[in-house]
Every structure is written in structure tokens, then in C-alpha cells.
Design an enzyme around this catalytic site. Structure first.
Site, PDB file in Angstrom:
ATOM      1  N   LYS A 278      -4.563 -18.003  19.166  1.00 51.62           N
ATOM      2  CA  LYS A 278      -3.161 -18.367  18.995  1.00 51.62           C
ATOM      3  C   LYS A 278      -3.061 -19.757  18.366  1.00 51.62           C
ATOM      4  O   LYS A 278      -2.345 -19.965  17.406  1.00 51.62           O
ATOM      5  CB  LYS A 278      -2.451 -18.321  20.354  1.00 51.62           C
ATOM      6  CG  LYS A 278      -1.005 -18.714  20.298  1.00 51.62           C
ATOM      7  CD  LYS A 278      -0.314 -18.530  21.629  1.00 51.62           C
ATOM      8  CE  LYS A 278       1.070 -19.165  21.564  1.00 51.62           C
ATOM      9  NZ  LYS A 278       1.825 -19.013  22.809  1.00 51.62           N
ATOM     10  N   GLU A 284     -14.297 -23.014  21.987  1.00 51.81           N
ATOM     11  CA  GLU A 284     -15.285 -21.922  22.022  1.00 51.81           C
ATOM     12  C   GLU A 284     -15.102 -20.991  20.834  1.00 51.81           C
ATOM     13  O   GLU A 284     -16.064 -20.636  20.145  1.00 51.81           O
ATOM     14  CB  GLU A 284     -15.120 -21.108  23.310  1.00 51.81           C
ATOM     15  CG  GLU A 284     -15.446 -21.856  24.584  1.00 51.81           C
ATOM     16  CD  GLU A 284     -14.217 -22.528  25.191  1.00 51.81           C
ATOM     17  OE1 GLU A 284     -13.299 -22.913  24.427  1.00 51.81           O
ATOM     18  OE2 GLU A 284     -14.185 -22.683  26.424  1.00 51.81           O
ATOM     19  N   GLY A 338      -0.448 -16.398  25.259  1.00 51.14           N
ATOM     20  CA  GLY A 338      -1.781 -15.843  24.996  1.00 51.14           C
ATOM     21  C   GLY A 338      -2.100 -14.636  25.866  1.00 51.14           C
ATOM     22  O   GLY A 338      -2.524 -13.588  25.378  1.00 51.14           O
ATOM     23  N   ARG A 339      -1.872 -14.764  27.171  1.00 48.32           N
ATOM     24  CA  ARG A 339      -2.252 -13.665  28.076  1.00 48.32           C
ATOM     25  C   ARG A 339      -1.285 -12.493  27.995  1.00 48.32           C
ATOM     26  O   ARG A 339      -1.529 -11.443  28.584  1.00 48.32           O
ATOM     27  CB  ARG A 339      -2.374 -14.184  29.508  1.00 48.32           C
ATOM     28  CG  ARG A 339      -1.131 -14.887  30.030  1.00 48.32           C
ATOM     29  CD  ARG A 339      -1.417 -15.650  31.309  1.00 48.32           C
ATOM     30  NE  ARG A 339      -0.293 -16.475  31.740  1.00 48.32           N
ATOM     31  CZ  ARG A 339      -0.055 -17.705  31.324  1.00 48.32           C
ATOM     32  NH1 ARG A 339      -0.842 -18.264  30.410  1.00 48.32           N
ATOM     33  NH2 ARG A 339       0.976 -18.390  31.800  1.00 48.32           N
ATOM     34  N   GLU A 425      -3.312 -17.016  35.890  1.00 43.58           N
ATOM     35  CA  GLU A 425      -2.913 -18.102  34.993  1.00 43.58           C
ATOM     36  C   GLU A 425      -1.389 -18.232  34.964  1.00 43.58           C
ATOM     37  O   GLU A 425      -0.859 -19.293  34.687  1.00 43.58           O
ATOM     38  CB  GLU A 425      -3.461 -17.850  33.581  1.00 43.58           C
ATOM     39  CG  GLU A 425      -3.537 -19.113  32.754  1.00 43.58           C
ATOM     40  CD  GLU A 425      -4.290 -18.940  31.434  1.00 43.58           C
ATOM     41  OE1 GLU A 425      -3.772 -18.237  30.557  1.00 43.58           O
ATOM     42  OE2 GLU A 425      -5.374 -19.516  31.274  1.00 43.58           O
ATOM     43  N   HIS A 456     -19.574   0.412  47.070  1.00 43.27           N
ATOM     44  CA  HIS A 456     -20.962   0.122  47.430  1.00 43.27           C
ATOM     45  C   HIS A 456     -21.254  -1.364  47.277  1.00 43.27           C
ATOM     46  O   HIS A 456     -22.416  -1.768  47.184  1.00 43.27           O
ATOM     47  CB  HIS A 456     -21.903   0.959  46.564  1.00 43.27           C
ATOM     48  CG  HIS A 456     -21.678   2.426  46.774  1.00 43.27           C
ATOM     49  ND1 HIS A 456     -22.302   3.139  47.764  1.00 43.27           N
ATOM     50  CD2 HIS A 456     -20.833   3.287  46.160  1.00 43.27           C
ATOM     51  CE1 HIS A 456     -21.880   4.400  47.733  1.00 43.27           C
ATOM     52  NE2 HIS A 456     -20.979   4.511  46.776  1.00 43.27           N
ATOM     53  N   LYS A 581     -10.952 -29.152  29.913  1.00 43.34           N
ATOM     54  CA  LYS A 581     -11.214 -29.249  28.465  1.00 43.34           C
ATOM     55  C   LYS A 581     -11.401 -30.709  28.058  1.00 43.34           C
ATOM     56  O   LYS A 581     -12.284 -31.056  27.274  1.00 43.34           O
ATOM     57  CB  LYS A 581     -10.038 -28.673  27.664  1.00 43.34           C
ATOM     58  CG  LYS A 581      -9.864 -27.171  27.787  1.00 43.34           C
ATOM     59  CD  LYS A 581      -8.718 -26.726  26.889  1.00 43.34           C
ATOM     60  CE  LYS A 581      -8.299 -25.301  27.171  1.00 43.34           C
ATOM     61  NZ  LYS A 581      -7.090 -24.899  26.459  1.00 43.34           N
TER      62      LYS A 581
HETATM   63  O1  LIG Z   1      -5.711 -17.936  21.647  1.00 47.63           O
HETATM   64  P1  LIG Z   1      -6.185 -19.326  21.878  1.00 47.63           P
HETATM   65  O2  LIG Z   1      -5.231 -20.356  21.377  1.00 47.63           O
HETATM   66  O3  LIG Z   1      -7.561 -19.514  21.305  1.00 47.63           O
HETATM   67  O4  LIG Z   1      -6.297 -19.530  23.422  1.00 47.63           O
HETATM   68  C1  LIG Z   1      -7.221 -18.860  24.217  1.00 47.63           C
HETATM   69  C2  LIG Z   1      -6.992 -19.142  25.675  1.00 47.63           C
HETATM   70  O5  LIG Z   1      -7.231 -20.507  25.893  1.00 47.63           O
HETATM   71  C3  LIG Z   1      -6.707 -21.184  26.964  1.00 47.63           C
HETATM   72  O6  LIG Z   1      -7.300 -22.276  27.396  1.00 47.63           O
HETATM   73  C4  LIG Z   1      -5.669 -20.606  27.810  1.00 47.63           C
HETATM   74  O7  LIG Z   1      -5.928 -20.862  29.149  1.00 47.63           O
HETATM   75  C5  LIG Z   1      -5.459 -19.128  27.608  1.00 47.63           C
HETATM   76  O8  LIG Z   1      -4.197 -18.787  28.060  1.00 47.63           O
HETATM   77  C6  LIG Z   1      -5.621 -18.749  26.166  1.00 47.63           C
HETATM   78  O9  LIG Z   1      -5.421 -17.369  26.042  1.00 47.63           O
END
Ligand SMILES: O=P(O)(O)OC[C@H]1O[C@H](O)[C@H](O)[C@@H](O)[C@@H]1O
Length: 648
Positions: A278, A284, A338-339, A425, A456, A581
Site C-alpha cells: 500500500k 521487508e 491494508g488488512r 491489528e 491433536h 520499526k
Molecule cells: O502494504 P504495506 O504498505 O506494505 O503494508 C504492509 C503491512 O505493514 C504494516 O506494518 C501494517 O501493520 C500492516 O497493516 C500492513 O498491511
């Protein structure tokens, strides 16, 4: 008196229907929320909480302003529920479950979905009190504000409109005066066009080969939802057929092992890479994107990026800076969290490439069906609302801090992890939307595994240890059918026998009287006793087609939104992920310095003793990377070039 009368008028448990009428096909009036008069509703129930509204009435007196800050936990409806816990705690599900009328009153159906809430620790009174609390929390007003595109994500000043992502073409929903549905469809049309061209072999790679494999790079909300849907669709026969000869991989973790796993056996010539982020700033994802770009260009040259890399993002400027032509980018908007982004290009692009766009349209229609149900059904028949209210009841009132999501369906193996992010979240918050500390705990710990695997593993604890409200998800018609001659039941029936048995084992338990009657030795009786009275909800889907997967997704998304509205927290921001972060970035700076010195250095300050010692231990032990001459290093099996083979 006044409140009770209104509750009965607008949300009465007594009037609850056994079956709700399907909402599918009803025309959606997305703008109707804008017409709701929040102040009128406020006056109607004499309610003082207008805190979720962007602008309170200008005539607010100071006492009103003070009252506005009062959390819902001080309302009479909240107190009534608190008081009511004593009554419920004296009841046992073993006894409640013999009452067929009660069961009927706690089952809901909607367009093929069958949901049984009868194994919750509730009575008719509980349900009515929860509906009263929903009135007090102004749940309807808040839902309407979301559907109408108001900026309910107040800390980021954004609308929350993932529901617009699955609206039919002719619907309308306005954000700051602009109908966003045409924008949504212009991206969907672009996805259809692109995915058709790739699948039909019209869009070829740099060396003229068809792109049969896709690597989707993204993390968190840009990964978990698409992975869940992909896993759910993989063994649906029509989807399987449509995906024949194609591979879809996901790369999320910055761990180079995940790169190795994602690229293992792939050929850059036939691989399309989608960078999904987003923000297009997530550390990462961007490092993984640079890593995979290096893997591609090492063999195919820089120009290959134009044919082999596309992006999904709201940040087209950074997409361009990365080297991807914005023409090859699929946008979405800041009003999609995002979620909550699976139904945007985040999920639709990779999944359309794998299964074809038509299947993804079915998935969107399923999600839209539940959005309409959520928006329109009266609360007593509204499945996501009831799920949300029962979550509040279990966690905040009965003190159960976790939820187990237990799909009796291997295809839903990744559903619990996706919902874990959506829920934890969203509502794992410490303050209300106004920034006031919450006088109760919000959020629950979500976990889960498919049955029967979980049985199990961790079911011991949920049967005899802590009380964990469970959500059993079963499917009537399996995607795969296996029945062996001579077996008592088919393989899917065997799975579902467990689905039915586990919910009852939790609810009913087994007491010492029964154990003695079975001649269990006295010393084993405490060990073999099951206290029972452990709550669960059972959800039965008719099948697991893309449409049903869409319904399931929207059910949980809307349930979590309900919880946020009820607790009065912002379910659409995530400030809690930031601090880690920032600290990682400090460590990164130090790590670079340490690695680029010719002699090994020891960290002496800047970190607490614990971290310092651990970092020094790490720096001493890890010397396989030769700084300061970083190079693009890939294991041979990840790179198809003679030069590489010679080098390693
Ligand atoms: O889609 P992005 O901007 O790469 O974000 C990826 C993810 O990073 C984060 O740190 C948030 O906690 C998430 O809610 C998000 O989906």
C-alpha cells in the site's frame, strides 16, 4: 424505561426470526448513510456519546461535552450486562442445550450460511441486553457512517470503504463528493485485461516466453488475505482447472530463506513478479522486491523489469522511482486499510492471474452479499453484528481473552492467520477513538488451525485448561470427494464428525458420575473429567466456492468492525506497529557501521545491556557475509546463469 422501549422497538431479541431473508440482489443505496441524522438519534435515546462523529453539535453545553467523553462502560446498558454475568455464570450449556426453542432462537441463516450461536453462554436476556448495548453504542449510526464514506478513521483522517471495492458497477458511494465506484471498476477492468493477456500468452516475458509463474511480494495485509484466498481456491475443481500449468507463490518474510523458498525452481524467463505494498515503503517488501529484481535482471537484463515486474500500491510515485512503469501498476486508495485490502488489486490481481478474473468476480460478489446483509439486516438477524456482540460478551464481560478459529476444512488453513491480523491489528487498542484510556480490555488473542490437526495439538487446553471461545467452520460439500469401499463414512464425513463432536464435547463435558458409571478408577476421575460449559459458534457453509470464500471474508471483516464500533476504538489504524520499526532502523544503522569496519568492533553504548550483549554475540558469530563489499549473492539453484555456476 425510555431506553428499554426504544431497544424493543429497534432491536428486539423477542422478535428474532429463525431465518433471515437473503439480501442478495438487493440494490444498494450506498449514500443512504449520509442521510442519517446522528444528532436526531442522539436525542432519541437521550444518549450522550457522540464521540465517533466528526463534528458534534455546535450548541453542546460543557456538561454535554463532559458526558461525551464518558465511555460506554459507564452506561446503564453496560452495567446491566455486568450484573447479568452472575446469572449466566450459574447456568451450564449442558442444560441450556436441551431447550430446542432456545436453540432455534439462536440459529441464523443468510443466503446459504447457517450459523448456530446456541453453544454460547447466553440466554434470551443476554441477547436483548447486548442489543440494548448496541443501541447505546450507536452501532447503526457508526455502520452507516462507514458505508457512507465518512472519515471514521479519525487518526489518519480517512474514510473506510473496503465495502466499495466489491460493489456492482452501477452502485454509488461518495468520498469527498466523488463517486469512487467507477475508479474501483477502472482498476478491476485493468486487472481483467492484464490477467487475460498474461493467461492467454499475449503478454510475454523478455525472451518471448509466456509468464506461467507469479511471485507476489508483500507482507501483512498485502499478503495474508491473498494467501488465505489462494489456499481456499487451490483445490476447488473449477479453480484448479483454470489454474492448470500456473504457479502462484508468495514472498513475505525478509528472511532470505523465504526468498529461496519463493523462487525455488522458478525460471526468471517465465516469472512475473508483483510487488504489493500500500505504502511502497515497507522495509521487508522493498528489500525483497530489490532482491527479486536482482534475480530477474541478473539473467534477463535491466529491460526485463518492464515485462516481468508490476506493482499494486496507492503510492504510484514510489512505484515509478523503483523502476516499475506506473502503466504497469494497479492502484488502490487510502480509504482501503491494508488488512481490509484483499478485495482490492492486492488480492484480485495475483488471484486473477492464477484463476482468471471471472472467479474473482464471484469472490467479490460473495463479499458484497454479506456487506448488504451487514448494512441492512436488523441487528437481531445480522450475523456479523451478532458475532461481534458475542465477542464483546465473551471477552469484556466474561473475561475470556482469546478466540480460536477452527476451520474443519484444510482449504481454509490460512484463514485463521488472516483473521488474526484483521482482528488483532484492528481492535487491539488501549484508547478510545478520542484518545481516552479504555476502562476495559479491548481485543482478543486470535489463533487457530484446521481441524482435525488442532485436536491433536492444542485442544487439550481448550477442553480442560482455559476457557477459549471457539469458532468452528464447516463445509457441507467438500471440494474433494473420497470414499473408500469398506469404510464407514467418506473422508469428508469423517472430518465433519469431528466438527460436530468437538463443539458438544466443549459445551457438555463429562462429569464424575458418568465416569464412575463407566468404571473409571477413582484416581483417574479428576483427570478424565471435562467441566464443559465452554462456548463456541458453529458456522456451516454450503461449499467453498469463490463466492462462499468472499462471504466468509466479509463476515469476519464486518464482525471486527462491529467490535471496534462497540468498544469505540478506531479499528482502522495501527499505531502499535510503529515503535518496533523505528528501533529496527536504529539497529540497522549500527549493524551497517559494525559490518563495514575492517576490524571487528564491539558495541559499547546506545543500547541497554541485554540488547548490547546479544548484538555483540550475533556480530561475533556471524561472519559469512563479507562486508564492506556487498554483492548480489544467490545460491546457484536460484539463478540460471553459467556465470553463477562458475562463481559458486
Ligand atoms: O502494504 P504495506 O504498505 O506494505 O503494508 C504492509 C503491512 O505493514 C504494516 O506494518 C501494517 O501493520 C500492516 O497493516 C500492513 O498491511
Amino acid at each position: 424505561m425510555q431506553q428499554a422501549a426504544i431497544a424493543l422497538q429497534s432491536s428486539s431479541w423477542h422478535g428474532a426470526h429463525l431465518h433471515t431473508r437473503p439480501q442478495a440482489g438487493r440494490r444498494q443505496h450506498a449514500r443512504r448513510g449520509a442521510a442519517v441524522q446522528p444528532q436526531a438519534a442522539f436525542a432519541q435515546i437521550g444518549h450522550t456519546d457522540t464521540s465517533h462523529m466528526s463534528s458534534a453539535g455546535s450548541s453542546s453545553s460543557s456538561s454535554q461535552r463532559e458526558a461525551k467523553r464518558l465511555p460506554i462502560a459507564y452506561s446503564p446498558e453496560w452495567m446491566a450486562l455486568r450484573e447479568h454475568t452472575k446469572e449466566v455464570e450459574s447456568l451450564h450449556l449442558r442444560d441450556l442445550l436441551v431447550d430446542e426453542e432456545r436453540t432455534d432462537s439462536l440459529v441464523r441463516e443468510h443466503n446459504g450460511l447457517y450459523v448456530d450461536f446456541s453453544r454460547q453462554n447466553v440466554t434470551e436476556t443476554t441477547m436483548q441486553l447486548l442489543l440494548n448495548l448496541a443501541e447505546r453504542a450507536k452501532l447503526r449510526t457508526k455502520m452507516n457512517a462507514m458505508f457512507a464514506g465518512e472519515h471514521i478513521n479519525n487518526t489518519e483522517d480517512r474514510a473506510v470503504l473496503h465495502t466499495a471495492l466489491r460493489m456492482p458497477r452501477d452502485e454509488e458511494v461518495y468520498v469527498e463528493g466523488e463517486n469512487v465506484v467507477p475508479d474501483v471498476w477502472s482498476v478491476l477492468d485493468k486487472i481483467k485485461d492484464f490477467s487475460d493477456r498474461v493467461r492467454d500468452g499475449e503478454w510475454l516475458g523478455a525472451t518471448g516466453k509466456p509468464l506461467t509463474d507469479v511471485v507476489a511480494i508483500g507482507i501483512g495485509g498485502s499478503y495474508l488475505g491473498p494467501l488465505f484466498v489462494h489456499t481456499a481456491m487451490q483445490f476447488d475443481e473449477p479453480c484448479k482447472e483454470l489454474a492448470r500449468g500456473r504457479r502462484l507463490r508468495f514472498l513475505a518474510n525478509v528472511d532470505p530463506v523465504d526468498v529461496a523458498k519463493a523462487l525455488n525452481g522458478l525460471n526468471p524467463e517465465t516469472t512475473l513478479v508483483i510487488v504489493i505494498s500500500k505504502t511502497f515503503t515497507t522495509t521487508e517488501t522493498m528489500l525483497n522486491a530489490r532482491t527479486v529484481r536482482t534475480w530477474l535482471t541478473a539473467e534477463l537484463g535491466q529491460e526485463a523489469v518492464a515485462k516481468h515486474m508490476v506493482a499494486v500500491s496507492t503510492n504510484l510515485k514510489l512505484v515509478r522511482e523503483f523502476g516499475i512503469d506506473p502503466e504497469n501498476a494497479f492502484g488502490f486508495w487510502d480509504w482501503v486499510g491494508g488488512r481490509y485490502s484483499v478485495t482490492s488489486a492486492v488480492g484480485i490481481l495475483p488471484l486473477a492471474l492464477q484463476y482468471g478474473f471471472e472467479k474473482m468476480e464471484e469472490f467479490l460478489q460473495g463479499a458484497h452479499d454479506i456487506d448488504c446483509h451487514y448494512r441492512d439486516a436488523p441487528f437481531q438477524d445480522n450475523i456479523p453484528v451478532l458475532m461481534g456482540l458475542l465477542s464483546i460478551w465473551n471477552s469484556t464481560f466474561l473475561g475470556r481473552s482469546s478466540v480460536a478459529v477452527l476451520p474443519y476444512c484444510q482449504a481454509l488453513a490460512k484463514f485463521p492467520s488472516h483473521i488474526q491480523q484483521v482482528a488483532m491489528e484492528s481492535v487491539g487498542k488501549q484508547v478510545s477513538v478520542d484518545g481516552e484510556p479504555l476502562p476495559f480490555k479491548a481485543g482478543e488473542i486470535y489463533f487457530g488451525e484446521p481441524g482435525t490437526n488442532g485436536q491433536h495439538s492444542f485442544y487439550q487446553l481448550i477442553h480442560q485448561g482455559r476457557v477459549v471461545p471457539c469458532e468452528f467452520i464447516g463445509v457441507v460439500k467438500s471440494q474433494q470427494s473420497v470414499y473408500l469401499k469398506g469404510e464407514l463414512v467418506s473422508n469428508h464425513d469423517e472430518l465433519m464428525c469431528n466438527f460436530f463432536a468437538q463443539a458438544d464435547a466443549l459445551a457438555i463435558g463429562k462429569d464424575s458420575v458418568t465416569l464412575r458409571a463407566e468404571n473409571v478408577p477413582e484416581y483417574l476421575i479428576p483427570h478424565k473429567t471435562f467441566s464443559g460449559n465452554r462456548p463456541s459458534t458453529s458456522l456451516l457453509l454450503p461449499s467453498l466456492s469463490p463466492y462462499r470464500v468472499g462471504q466468509l471474508l466479509a463476515l469476519y471483516e464486518n464482525r471486527v468492525a462491529t467490535q471496534g464500533f462497540m468498544w469505540n476504538v478506531n479499528a482502522f489504524d495501527q499505531w502499535g506497529v510503529e515503535l518496533g520499526k523505528v528501533l529496527a532502523s536504529r539497529v540497522r544503522t549500527m549493524m551497517h557501521t559494525a559490518r563495514t569496519r575492517s576490524r571487528r568492533i564491539t558495541i559499547t553504548d546506545g543500547f541497554n545491556p541485554s540488547t548490547r550483549k546479544m548484538i555483540n554475540r550475533y556480530l561475533d558469530g556471524k561472519n559469512q557475509m563479507l562486508y564492506p563489499e556487498p554483492q548480489d549473492i544467490f545460491p546457484c539453484d536460484l539463478i540460471h546463469s553459467e556465470e553463477c555456476e562458475a562463481k559458486f
